[in-house]
Design a protein around this motif. Structure first.
Motif, short mmCIF file in Angstrom:
data_model
loop_
_atom_site.label_atom_id
_atom_site.label_comp_id
_atom_site.label_asym_id
_atom_site.label_seq_id
_atom_site.Cartn_x
_atom_site.Cartn_y
_atom_site.Cartn_z
N ARG A 1 -11.78 5.69 -12.81
CA ARG A 1 -11.10 6.91 -12.41
C ARG A 1 -10.16 6.71 -11.22
NH1 ARG A 1 -14.22 9.68 -8.34
NH2 ARG A 1 -16.26 8.71 -7.99
N ARG A 2 -10.31 5.60 -10.51
CA ARG A 2 -9.36 5.30 -9.42
C ARG A 2 -8.26 4.33 -9.86
NH1 ARG A 2 -11.33 6.66 -3.89
NH2 ARG A 2 -13.44 7.51 -4.08
N ALA A 3 -8.33 3.91 -11.11
CA ALA A 3 -7.31 2.99 -11.65
C ALA A 3 -7.04 1.85 -10.68
CB ALA A 3 -6.01 3.77 -11.95
N TRP A 4 -8.12 1.12 -10.36
CA TRP A 4 -8.04 0.05 -9.36
C TRP A 4 -7.51 -1.23 -10.02
CZ3 TRP A 4 -7.41 -0.25 -4.53
CH2 TRP A 4 -7.77 -1.38 -3.78
N THR A 5 -6.21 -1.44 -9.90
CA THR A 5 -5.54 -2.54 -10.56
C THR A 5 -5.34 -3.72 -9.62
OG1 THR A 5 -3.38 -1.68 -9.93
CG2 THR A 5 -4.30 -0.91 -12.04
N GLU A 6 -4.92 -4.84 -10.17
CA GLU A 6 -4.61 -6.02 -9.37
C GLU A 6 -3.50 -5.71 -8.37
OE1 GLU A 6 -4.35 -9.63 -7.58
OE2 GLU A 6 -5.98 -8.87 -8.87
N GLU A 7 -2.53 -4.92 -8.77
CA GLU A 7 -1.43 -4.57 -7.86
C GLU A 7 -1.93 -3.77 -6.67
OE1 GLU A 7 -0.01 -5.81 -11.64
OE2 GLU A 7 -1.39 -4.15 -11.17
N ARG A 8 -2.84 -2.85 -6.92
CA ARG A 8 -3.39 -2.05 -5.83
C ARG A 8 -4.28 -2.90 -4.93
NH1 ARG A 8 -4.56 4.02 -8.43
NH2 ARG A 8 -2.34 4.46 -8.81
N LEU A 9 -5.04 -3.80 -5.50
CA LEU A 9 -5.85 -4.71 -4.69
C LEU A 9 -4.96 -5.58 -3.81
CD1 LEU A 9 -8.37 -6.21 -3.79
CD2 LEU A 9 -8.28 -7.52 -5.92
N GLN A 10 -3.88 -6.10 -4.37
CA GLN A 10 -2.98 -6.93 -3.57
C GLN A 10 -2.35 -6.13 -2.44
OE1 GLN A 10 -2.53 -10.27 -3.60
NE2 GLN A 10 -1.40 -9.79 -1.72
N LYS A 11 -2.00 -4.88 -2.69
CA LYS A 11 -1.47 -4.01 -1.64
C LYS A 11 -2.49 -3.84 -0.52
CE LYS A 11 1.10 -0.67 0.23
NZ LYS A 11 2.31 -0.97 1.03
N LYS A 12 -3.75 -3.67 -0.92
CA LYS A 12 -4.82 -3.53 0.07
C LYS A 12 -4.95 -4.80 0.91
CE LYS A 12 -8.96 -1.54 1.33
NZ LYS A 12 -9.22 -0.16 1.75
N ILE A 13 -4.91 -5.96 0.29
CA ILE A 13 -4.99 -7.23 1.02
C ILE A 13 -3.83 -7.35 2.00
CG2 ILE A 13 -4.80 -9.74 0.76
CD1 ILE A 13 -7.53 -8.77 -0.04
N THR A 14 -2.63 -7.00 1.56
CA THR A 14 -1.45 -7.05 2.43
C THR A 14 -1.60 -6.11 3.62
OG1 THR A 14 -0.04 -7.62 0.54
CG2 THR A 14 1.06 -6.73 2.49
N ASN A 15 -2.08 -4.90 3.36
CA ASN A 15 -2.25 -3.93 4.44
C ASN A 15 -3.29 -4.38 5.45
OD1 ASN A 15 -0.37 -2.24 3.29
ND2 ASN A 15 -1.85 -0.76 2.49
N LEU A 16 -4.44 -4.85 4.97
CA LEU A 16 -5.49 -5.32 5.87
C LEU A 16 -5.00 -6.50 6.72
CD1 LEU A 16 -8.64 -5.24 3.53
CD2 LEU A 16 -7.85 -3.47 5.11
N SER A 17 -4.24 -7.38 6.10
CA SER A 17 -3.72 -8.56 6.81
C SER A 17 -2.81 -8.15 7.95
CB SER A 17 -2.97 -9.47 5.84
OG SER A 17 -3.82 -9.92 4.81
N LYS A 18 -1.99 -7.14 7.72
CA LYS A 18 -1.08 -6.67 8.76
C LYS A 18 -1.86 -6.17 9.98
CE LYS A 18 2.37 -3.12 9.83
NZ LYS A 18 3.16 -4.03 10.67
N VAL A 19 -2.90 -5.38 9.73
CA VAL A 19 -3.68 -4.82 10.82
C VAL A 19 -4.39 -5.92 11.60
CG1 VAL A 19 -5.57 -3.27 11.43
CG2 VAL A 19 -3.98 -2.64 9.61
N ILE A 20 -5.02 -6.85 10.89
CA ILE A 20 -5.75 -7.93 11.56
C ILE A 20 -4.80 -8.79 12.38
CG2 ILE A 20 -7.12 -10.02 11.16
CD1 ILE A 20 -8.26 -8.57 8.65
#
Length: 379
Positions: free
Chosen positions: A71-90
């Motif tokens: 129901r959240r349509a958790w795709t590879e593209e969305r996961l990669q966006k999450k990795i990119t976002n977390l990396s920026k913050v760290i």
């Protein structure tokens, strides 16, 4: 006569030199009188609840909503966006303290160690990190884990400690310990993700008291083996600095000075909780916003050994101390918040999350802000 004058002058020079040598304080004395010499090396330790860092594969755990077909349509593209976002913050958190990356960092709400590996290797572009990670019995399959810079630290041991919720209760995340050595000095890092407040504070509090008792048992065992042990405890406790689990069970209500002078049996030695004396970072008064209120539930506790200026140690923060020199802080940037909504009418800007209400994909960062502590390494 000339020879006598020469000998007298030489004796005077030797006396002055000896007095200067004895009057010059040692590094140990300087450390005691000045607090924490600036020339001492620092280690950056961070913590972050990264909010639902799932992969896109189906596991036996309850992760169906975080699948491409979920129901959240958790795709590879969305996961990669999450990795990119977390990396920026760290990266930005680290650079705020003059470092490239944290030396040690704890995480929660991570489905598998492979996701931490992907975060550091692909997102943060480093292969220097190793991990202390154990799969827990959490129904959703989200765990706590630790990443550390293996080019600096050697992992002496790692362990997980089960929090027994009792018969018929949903299991919760384990407590994880990593004992790390750097330059012959050992620091124990313990990370936590205690049961949530689902059902309300009063109904859910007994579960966090059980988690606190389990953690305090680990603390007592460390104190029993070495009363001067250096350890840092971080996590999403789902309780704040004034809650019973922290003040009574963990005994983390004393001042920095009271901790330094404390004595007694291992179970009597308290901890210091930075959040209890935290003045805030501008408008940021906590680590999560719930019901239009800041809540401070991502905490940092330190042991008595962290106050003695040997091995690893952490200074006390002053209430009026600027962000740049505090030992402990909440990391914040404007991009971690949603844009102001004209219809909020005085409500706080919410954190820029991955998903909003109704499973609406936002593409943000997380529902918690990260915290960090900078500790010193004695020469």
């Amino acid at each position: 006569m000339n020879q006598l004058r020469f000998l007298t002058l030489l004796a005077f020079i030797l006396i002055v030199a000896a007095c200067s040598a004895t009057s010059q304080p040692s590094l140990k004395e300087q450390t005691k009188s000045q607090g924490f010499p600036k020339q001492n090396e620092t280690v950056l330790i961070a913590w972050w609840n990264v909010e639902n860092l799932f992969d896109t594969f189906d596991d036996p755990t309850d992760d169906d909503e975080f699948l491409p077909s979920g129901r959240r349509a958790w795709t590879e593209e969305r996961l990669q966006k999450k990795i990119t976002n977390l990396s920026k913050v760290i990266s930005d958190l680290s650079q705020s303290r003059g470092k490239t990356l944290p030396d040690v960092m704890g995480f929660c709400e991570v489905e598998h160690q492979a996701l931490l590996e992907r975060l550091f290797e692909d997102g943060l572009k480093t292969k220097n990190y190793r991990y202390a990670y154990f799969e827990s019995g959490d129904n959703r399959g989200i765990d706590v884990g630790i990443a550390y810079d293996a080019s600096k630290f050697t992992l002496q041991s790692a362990a997980k400690y089960k929090v027994d919720m009792g018969q018929g209760e949903r299991p919760t995340r384990d407590i994880i310990r990593a004992s790390l050595t750097y330059k012959g000095k050992t620091i124990h890092y313990l990370v936590n993700h205690w049961p949530s407040r689902l059902g309300g504070q009063e109904r859910s509090e007994p579960k966090r008291l059980l988690a606190a008792a389990a953690l305090r048992k680990v603390v007592d065992s460390i104190y029993a083996s070495d009363p001067k042990a250096d350890f840092v405890i971080m996590g999403d406790f789902n309780d704040g600095p004034e809650n019973k689990s922290i003040t009574e069970v963990m005994k983390a209500s004393v001042t920095h000075q009271e901790l330094a002078s404390s004595t007694g049996k291992p179970e009597d030695i308290p901890l210091f909780n930075y959040a209890k004396f935290y003045p805030g970072n501008g408008e940021v008064k906590g680590t999560i916003i719930f019901s239009n209120q800041w809540e401070f539930i991502d905490l940092c506790l330190i042991s008595k050994g962290m106050t003695d200026n040997y091995g690893f140690y952490a200074k006390e923060d002053k209430l009026d101390e600027p962000y740049e020199t505090r030992a402990f802080n909440i990391f914040q940037r404007d991009y971690l918040f949603e844009a102001p909504d004209a219809n909020r009418r005085g409500r706080l800007k919410d954190l820029y999350r991955t998903y909003g209400s109704g499973n609406k994909y936002l593409g943000g960062f997380a529902d918690h802000l990260p915290v960090f502590i900078e500790v010193y390494v004695a020469p």
